[in-house]
Write an enzyme that holds these catalytic residues in place. Sequence first.
Site, PDB file in Angstrom:
ATOM      1  N   CYS C  85       0.840  -1.200   0.000  1.00  0.00           N
ATOM      2  CA  CYS C  85       0.000   0.000   0.000  1.00  0.00           C
ATOM      3  C   CYS C  85       0.879   1.255   0.000  1.00  0.00           C
ATOM      4  CB  CYS C  85      -0.956  -0.054   1.189  1.00  0.00           C
ATOM      5  SG  CYS C  85      -2.302   1.137   1.067  1.00  0.00           S
ATOM      6  N   HIS C 194      -3.510  -5.694   1.137  1.00  0.00           N
ATOM      7  CA  HIS C 194      -2.793  -5.899   2.398  1.00  0.00           C
ATOM      8  C   HIS C 194      -2.727  -7.356   2.824  1.00  0.00           C
ATOM      9  CE1 HIS C 194      -2.370  -1.665   3.833  1.00  0.00           C
ATOM     10  NE2 HIS C 194      -3.337  -1.480   2.961  1.00  0.00           N
ATOM     11  N   GLU C 196      -0.795  -8.578   4.943  1.00  0.00           N
ATOM     12  CA  GLU C 196      -0.531  -8.663   6.392  1.00  0.00           C
ATOM     13  C   GLU C 196      -1.810  -8.563   7.217  1.00  0.00           C
ATOM     14  OE1 GLU C 196      -0.688  -6.008   4.783  1.00  0.00           O
ATOM     15  OE2 GLU C 196      -0.602  -4.169   5.977  1.00  0.00           O
TER      16      GLU C 196
END
Lengths: 79, 79, 223, 598
Positions: C85, C194, C196
Site C-alpha cells: 500500500c 494488504h 498482512e
Amino acid sequence: MARVVVDVMPKPEILDPQGQAVANALPRLGFDGVTAVRQGKHFELEVADDVDDATLAKIAETFLANPVIEDWTVRRVEA
Amino acid sequence: MARVVVDVMPKPEILDPQGQAVANALPRLGFDGVTAVRQGKHFELEVADDVDDATLAKIAETFLANPVIEDWTVRRVEA
Amino acid sequence: MRVGVITFPGTLDDVDAQRAVRYADGEAVPLWHGDHDLKGVDAVIVPGGFSYGDYLRCGAIARFAPVMQEVIEAADKGMPVLGICNGFQILAEAHLLPGALTRNHKLHFVCRDQWLAVENNTTAWTTRYDKGAEILVPLKSGEGGYQADEDTLKELEDNGRVVFRYVGDNPNGSRNNIAGITNARGNVVGLMPHPEHAIDALTGPTDDGLGMFLSLLDTVVKA
Amino acid sequence: MIDTVKNAEATPDQEQPYRELGLKDDEYARIKEILKRRPTDAELAMYSVMWSEHCSYKSSKVHLKYFGDTTTDEMRSKMLAGIGENAGVVDVGDGWAVTFKVESHNHPSYVEPYQGAATGVGGIVRDILAMGARPLAVMDPLRFGRPDAEDTKRVLPGIVAGVGGYGNCLGLPNIGGEVVFDESYQGNPLVNALCVGAMRVEDLHLAHASGTGNKVILYGARTGLDGIGGVSVLASETFDDTAGKRKKLPSVQVGDPFTEKVLIECSLELFEKGIVAGIQDLGGAGLSCATSELASAGDGGMHVRLDRVPLRATGMTPAEILSSESQERMCAVVEPANVEAFLEVCAKWDVIATEIGEVTEGDRLVITYHDEVVVDVPPRTVAHEGPVYHRPIERPADQDELQANTPDSLPRPAKDELLALVKTMAASPNLASKKWVTQQYDRYVRGGTVLAQPSDSGMIRIDEETGRGVALSTDCNGRYTKLDPYEGAKLALAEAYRNVAATGATPVAVTNCLNFGSPEDPAVMWQFEQAVKGLADGCAELGIPVTGGNVSFYNQTGSTAILPTPVVGVLGVIDDVRRRIPTGIGAEAGETLLLLGE
Ligand SMILES: Nc1ncnc2c1ncn2[C@@H]1O[C@H](COP(=O)(O)OP(=O)(O)O)[C@@H](O)[C@H]1O
C-alpha cells in the site's frame, strides 16, 4: 474555445497541512531558502466562447472553491 | 524574498478522475459550455533571493511533481 | 529470518507487518525512518499508512528518508523488499518499481475484501502460491490506481512482472487491473492490497496473505 | 493596545461586547462580581466561551445529576473515572482499563462537512488520549435529512469523507456507527464521534495541575486563527481605528490528521516514560479551557505566559490566542526534573513543545502577555462554577395526540402484497445497506478488529496474548424517543445492550451523546429531562453505569427541533475474542433458527 485557469488556495488564516508538509520536507532534502509553502488546486478548463466572465466567476465560487476556507482566482489564458 | 508559483498537472495521457468529476458535474449544476477540465496542484513558495532558477527547477522536478505522471511549470511572480 | 519493518511518521500498518513476520516464524526488526543502517536484516517490509500524512503525493516525502537510501542500496544488491500500500507508493516514488499510484477513479477511499489472482509465483515473496491461484485479502486505499506509460506496461506484461491482478470489477482504475508488480530481478515486490491483514481469519477475511511471508522464509533459507 | 488587568481597573466603565459573545446581562454582572472589576478582553473571551452551553452544560447540569444519583456503589465498582473527567474509564480485568466517549460535532459539520466531521473525530480521539490510553477504534453515529434533498447531497459525502479521511489517516479502525435519515435533520445533520482506548490500569492519567513549580507544556500544532469566530468582535474592537481591523473570521477549523497521529505516538511514549504529571487535550475553547480546567482541578494556581505560545498567524491578541481552536494540541503538566526528557521525546517525533507556564502557590490562574497581566481569575469560576439554569419544562400539548396515532390505523397489507412490501422496506434508505459509507472507512488497520460493519457491535482485541477484548454499539431511534422520550431512551439503551450481548460480550458501561433542540424551548427541555431519566433508570435496571457523555443542544432549523436523539453507546467485555459470535444466520445448512423473547 478559450482556456481558463482557476487557482484555489486555502485562506491565509486557515491551516494548510499540505503546504506545511512540503515546507518541512524541503530542508531535509537539502533545499534551503524556501521559507513558506502553501498548496492549493489548479484547474484548467476548456470553455466555449460564449461562456462569460460572470459564469466563470460563479463556477469558481460555487463549485471549484469552498468560500468558507478557500480563496480563488480566475483568469483566461492563451490556449 | 521572492514568490514562486509551481503548477503541477496530470500528463494529458494520464487519467484525471478529479478533473473528469468536475467536468461531469458542471452540466448537472446548470453550467454548460465547459468542455474539458483537468485538475492539478498549485504551489506558492516564498523563497530567499539567493535561490536560483536551477534550484527551483530541481525542487519542482524531484519533489513537487512526479515526472512519471505529471507535468509542471515554475514561474516567479510579484509578491 | 530477520525482517526489518520500517516506521515513518504516519506509518500505520507496521504492527501488522511485524505480526505477519512473527506468524511466519521470523523475527521482526523495527526500523526507524531516520536510521542509517538496516541492522543486518535479511529482508525489508515498507508497510502501509500515511507517511508524513501523504500530503504532497503518497510516498513522495518518505522516499527521501535516510533509511530509504539504505533500502535502495540493499534492494539493488538483491535483498528482498516488500512494499504494501503506502509502501508500494514509496517504492514507486523511489524508482525501485516503475509507474505511479494515483487517486482511485471513483475518488473515494475504498476498504473491501478483494480477490487477487497470483500471476507470478517466482518472486522472493510469492513462491508459496500456485500460479493462477486466487486469494482474498483486504484492500484499503484512496490512491491505488496503478498508472504507467504504454512502454512500461508492455515491459511488465511481456516479462511476467505483474505479480497480482484484481479479480472482478476494478476497484481503483488501475491499468490492466494491476494490483502488484515486481522489479526485473524479482526481489522487490509492491502491491496495494494488504496481505498482512489476512494472516488469521479472526481479524481478516482469510489467512491467504500469510503465503507471502512464508515465501520469504523459503527465499531467505535458500539464500 | 492590549487590555490588561491594570487597564481594566483604570477603565471600569468601558463598554464591552459581552452580548455578542453570548453572555447574558446577569452573567456579565456575575463576572464583574467575581473579579471585583470589569473583565479584560482576554478574561471576557475566556468566560464567555467557558460559560457557553457547550462548555458549561448550564441547561443540562441539573438533569445530568440524576445519572450520579441513580448510580449505586455496585454499579460503580468497576469504574475508575466517571462523569467529570475527559472520558469515563472502566476496569475490564487482567489489569486493563478501557476508556470511551462519544461527542457531537453537529454544527461545524453543517458549515464545512469534511473539516467539521474530521475535526470531530480528532477531538474525541484527543479526549481518549488525555486519559493516558492508546486510542484503539472509532465509531460514528450520523443523522441526515432526506437522502434526495440537495443539502443532504452536499453534506453527507463530505461528512463521510471527513470521518474516513481523519480516522483512516490516524490508523484507527472504524468499527461501527449509524446512518439514519429523517426529515428533521435536514438543516441540522448530526455528527457524533466515539473513540475507545485502552491502557494498563496504573497508567490512568487525570487532568489536573498539581505540585507547585511543575511546568505547563503546550505541545503539538501551532496556534492560529482557527475557530475564533466569536472572539473576533473583540479583535475588531481592539483594532478599531487602526489598519489592523480584522474582518470577521470563519469559525472553521481544519484538521491535520498526520500531526495528530504523531501527537498520539509522542504522547504514548511520554506516558510510557512516566514523565507526565497531568494532561489535558485542547478542544473547544482551546487554551481557555485547558488552562482553567487543569488549574481548577489541581491544588494550586497557575501562571501562563501567552507570548510563549507558538503562533501560526501574526498579530494575534491574547484573547485570540486563548480562544483559538487550532486542532492537534495538548497541554501537559511536568515536574521540572522531567522537562528535558519531555522535550527530547517531542523532538524525536518532530513535535513542537513549549514551556508556557507553571503551577504556582495560591489559587489564581494568572496569564501574562509580555509580562503584563491580562488574566487574573479564580480558575474554578471559569471551568467548574459557571452558571446553572433551571429551564422551564413543559410536556408538549400535542404529545397525547401523537401517542394516540398508533399504527393500528394503518391498513394491513394483503398476503400477496407482502413481497412487494418487504422489497420496499429493504430498499428504503434507513434499512438499505450502508456499505457506500462504511467502505470508505478502514476497519482492518492495526489488526485488532474482530467485528466491524455490518456486525451488531464492533469488537476489538485489546490484548494479543490473552485475547481479551471489548465490544461496542451505539444506538438510538429518534422516532421512538419523540413518541416517548423516557421509553425511547430506555429503548436506545436496550438496543445497544442487546447488540453488545449478542456478540458474546458482557455489557459493563454506558456513554451517551444527547442531541436535542433548543433548551429554551420548554417542550425540548421536557424531552431532555425525560430521556435522561429513562436512560438513567434503564441503566440502574441493567446494573451498568453511565461513565460519561456529551450534550448537544440547539439542533434545530428555525423553531423546529430535530427528533430528540439520545445516542447511547454500550461497552462490553469479552475475555477471549476468539469466542465472539459473528452476526449472520447460517454458516451451514440445517441449522435451527430460534426466536428469543416475546
Ligand atoms: N449526557 C451526559 N451524560 C453523562 N455525562 C455527561 C453527559 N454530558 C456530559 N457529561 C459529562 O460532563 C463532563 C463534561 O463534559 P465534557 O464533554 O468533558 O466537556 P467538554 O465539552 O469541555 O469536553 C464530562 O465528564 C462528561 O462525561
